[in-house]
Motif scaffolding. Structure first.
Motif, PDB file in Angstrom:
ATOM      1  N   THR A  88     100.677  58.843  44.566  1.00  0.00           N
ATOM      2  CA  THR A  88     100.728  57.757  43.598  1.00  0.00           C
ATOM      3  C   THR A  88     100.056  58.172  42.294  1.00  0.00           C
ATOM      4  N   ALA A  89     100.345  57.417  41.250  1.00  0.00           N
ATOM      5  CA  ALA A  89      99.784  57.725  39.933  1.00  0.00           C
ATOM      6  C   ALA A  89      98.265  57.614  39.952  1.00  0.00           C
ATOM      7  N   SER A  90      97.738  56.583  40.593  1.00  0.00           N
ATOM      8  CA  SER A  90      96.283  56.407  40.619  1.00  0.00           C
ATOM      9  C   SER A  90      95.611  57.499  41.438  1.00  0.00           C
ATOM     10  N   ASP A 123     104.265  58.223  37.851  1.00  0.00           N
ATOM     11  CA  ASP A 123     104.856  56.949  37.445  1.00  0.00           C
ATOM     12  C   ASP A 123     103.830  56.203  36.597  1.00  0.00           C
ATOM     13  N   LEU A 151     104.098  53.726  34.593  1.00  0.00           N
ATOM     14  CA  LEU A 151     104.207  52.268  34.536  1.00  0.00           C
ATOM     15  C   LEU A 151     103.498  51.591  35.715  1.00  0.00           C
ATOM     16  N   SER A 152     103.184  52.366  36.744  1.00  0.00           N
ATOM     17  CA  SER A 152     102.477  51.788  37.889  1.00  0.00           C
ATOM     18  C   SER A 152     100.972  51.714  37.655  1.00  0.00           C
ATOM     19  N   LEU A 153     100.497  52.335  36.587  1.00  0.00           N
ATOM     20  CA  LEU A 153      99.068  52.301  36.288  1.00  0.00           C
ATOM     21  C   LEU A 153      98.680  50.972  35.651  1.00  0.00           C
ATOM     22  N   THR A 154      97.522  50.463  36.026  1.00  0.00           N
ATOM     23  CA  THR A 154      96.994  49.274  35.368  1.00  0.00           C
ATOM     24  C   THR A 154      96.508  49.643  33.968  1.00  0.00           C
ATOM     25  N   GLU A 171      93.457  51.820  34.322  1.00  0.00           N
ATOM     26  CA  GLU A 171      93.816  53.144  34.815  1.00  0.00           C
ATOM     27  C   GLU A 171      94.474  53.975  33.714  1.00  0.00           C
ATOM     28  N   ARG A 172      95.343  53.328  32.948  1.00  0.00           N
ATOM     29  CA  ARG A 172      96.043  54.025  31.872  1.00  0.00           C
ATOM     30  C   ARG A 172      95.059  54.504  30.805  1.00  0.00           C
ATOM     31  N   GLY A 176     105.358  62.119  33.691  1.00  0.00           N
ATOM     32  CA  GLY A 176     106.333  61.105  34.072  1.00  0.00           C
ATOM     33  C   GLY A 176     107.703  61.349  33.491  1.00  0.00           C
TER      34      GLY A 176
END
Length: 395
Positions: free
Chosen positions: A130-132, A182, A184-187, A190-191, A239
């Motif tokens: 996952t991105a995180s 990904d 766009l999956s980051l908050t 997180e971003r 990404g």
């Protein structure tokens, strides 16, 4: 594992490798990625076996190890356990295991592999991470790099030592996975942390690959007679999209605002990267981003949790230092970093608004008291300090 001992072991075992390390794992496992990076840093052949789709191998693994967790690691046919055990092996414990793999072949049929070898059977990459998870793994590697090669105040980098670091090798390997992230999956938090950390390490990465600019002009130019700008050139594929240093700073973190000497915004209205840009400029990023110059803010790593306070502390530290802000009560003058001149729009439309922003984000100190007194009586002169663009190398 201590980097010094890892380097020592790599120097000792340079002969032909007869055996292998077998790593049983599943896609998206952060511990598996970290274990694989550590093993590859030892220059050992790693057979990375994905057990998620092979019930027979998984059953055998559970029975053999007494554990249902991954990764499970074997040096030839010697089982040591998971990533936590691997990372805590002493030199005395690790040396005979490495020697075993270097000198002895794996006993015939000692370890089962998937019955049918397919692209998904022996894992070649980490598509499901996952991105995180990837962001956190990269941050951990960056922290190890900084702890060994960053000055105590975060202002200088030992580039020569860093370029030879095992942690740097591991970082370069893991950074390849950015292309599948990904975003766009980051908050939002997180971003913010992710792009600050990536920006700062990308500057270092770019310096090591392209050389060090020593002044503002060289920062704009990669080499003589080349009109490609360093900060518009050095980039990562994240990404599926290319992000240069300018794109990260001005496109993402400043909410798609023009940067220094930019005629256009980094992202057009149809640019897919605009989806990950912050909705508004974040002024605090100017005290977190480091472009490799002596006058830049200190380098730190940032985590999504409580990032607001982390950035506030970075701003306070920068403003408390003399290269950030100087208040001269006698001359009624406030000298501030060129950062406030270059990015004034992020702090206010007027000098008064900018100085009030500075005042509101200073820690309680004598300097803050003096600035507050000056602002309360008006007629404050603002000037900007010279910016030292020499590379922040310890050499």
């Amino acid at each position: 594992m201590n980097v010094f001992f890892t380097d020592l072991l790599m120097a000792v075992f340079e002969n032909h490798t007869a055996g292998r390390v077998t790593l049983y794992s599943v896609p998206g496992c952060l511990q598996c990625l970290q274990a694989k990076a550590a093993l590859q840093a030892l220059k050992l052949p790693v057979c990375d076996v994905d057990v998620s789709n092979d019930a027979a191998v998984r059953t055998w693994l559970d029975k053999m190890t007494g554990s249902s967790t991954v990764p499970q690691i074997f040096f030839n046919d010697i089982h040591i356990g998971g990533n936590d055990i691997l990372q805590n092996l002493t030199t005395e414990e690790l040396e005979p295991l490495v020697r075993l793999v270097k000198e002895k072949p794996v006993p015939p049929e000692a370890l089962p592999l998937p019955a049918v070898t397919s692209p998904g059977s022996i894992k070649r990459d980490s598509r499901a991470i996952t991105a995180s998870e990837l962001s956190e793994a990269l941050r951990n590697l960056i922290m190890n790099l900084y702890s060994d090669h960053l000055s105590a105040d975060g202002k200088s980098v030992d580039y020569k030592g860093l370029s030879k670091s095992t942690w740097y090798e591991r970082y370069c390997e893991l950074a390849v996975y950015l292309q599948r992230l990904d975003l766009l999956s980051l908050t939002h938090e997180e971003r913010l942390a992710f792009f600050i950390n990536v920006h700062n390490v990308l500057v270092i990465h770019g310096f090591l690959r392209l050389g060090f600019p020593k002044n503002m002009w060289q920062r704009l130019q990669i080499k003589d007679n080349d009109d490609v700008q360093f900060f518009n050139y050095v980039s990562y594929l994240i990404g599926g999209e290319v992000f240069t240093l300018q794109d990260i700073k001005n496109g993402v973190l400043r909410g798609n605002r023009k940067g220094i000497a930019q005629l256009l915004k980094p992202f057009s209205k149809n640019d897919p990267r605009l989806q990950v840009a912050l909705p508004e400029p974040e002024p605090f990023i100017h005290f977190a981003l480091n472009s490799g110059a002596k006058s830049c803010p200190a380098i730190r790593t940032y985590t999504p949790k409580d990032i607001g306070n982390q950035l506030q502390m970075a701003a306070e530290a920068f403003l408390e230092a003399d290269n950030g802000c100087i208040v001269d009560s006698i001359k009624r003058e406030v000298k501030i970093s060129q950062i406030f001149k270059w990015y004034k729009a992020d702090f206010g439309d007027t000098d008064e608004q900018m100085l009030n922003w500075i005042l509101n984000h200073m820690r309680d100190s004598h300097k803050k008291t003096c600035l507050k007194t000056l602002l309360s009586t008006g007629n404050v002169n603002v000037s900007y300090m010279a910016y030292d663009c020499a590379t922040n190398s310890t050499d």
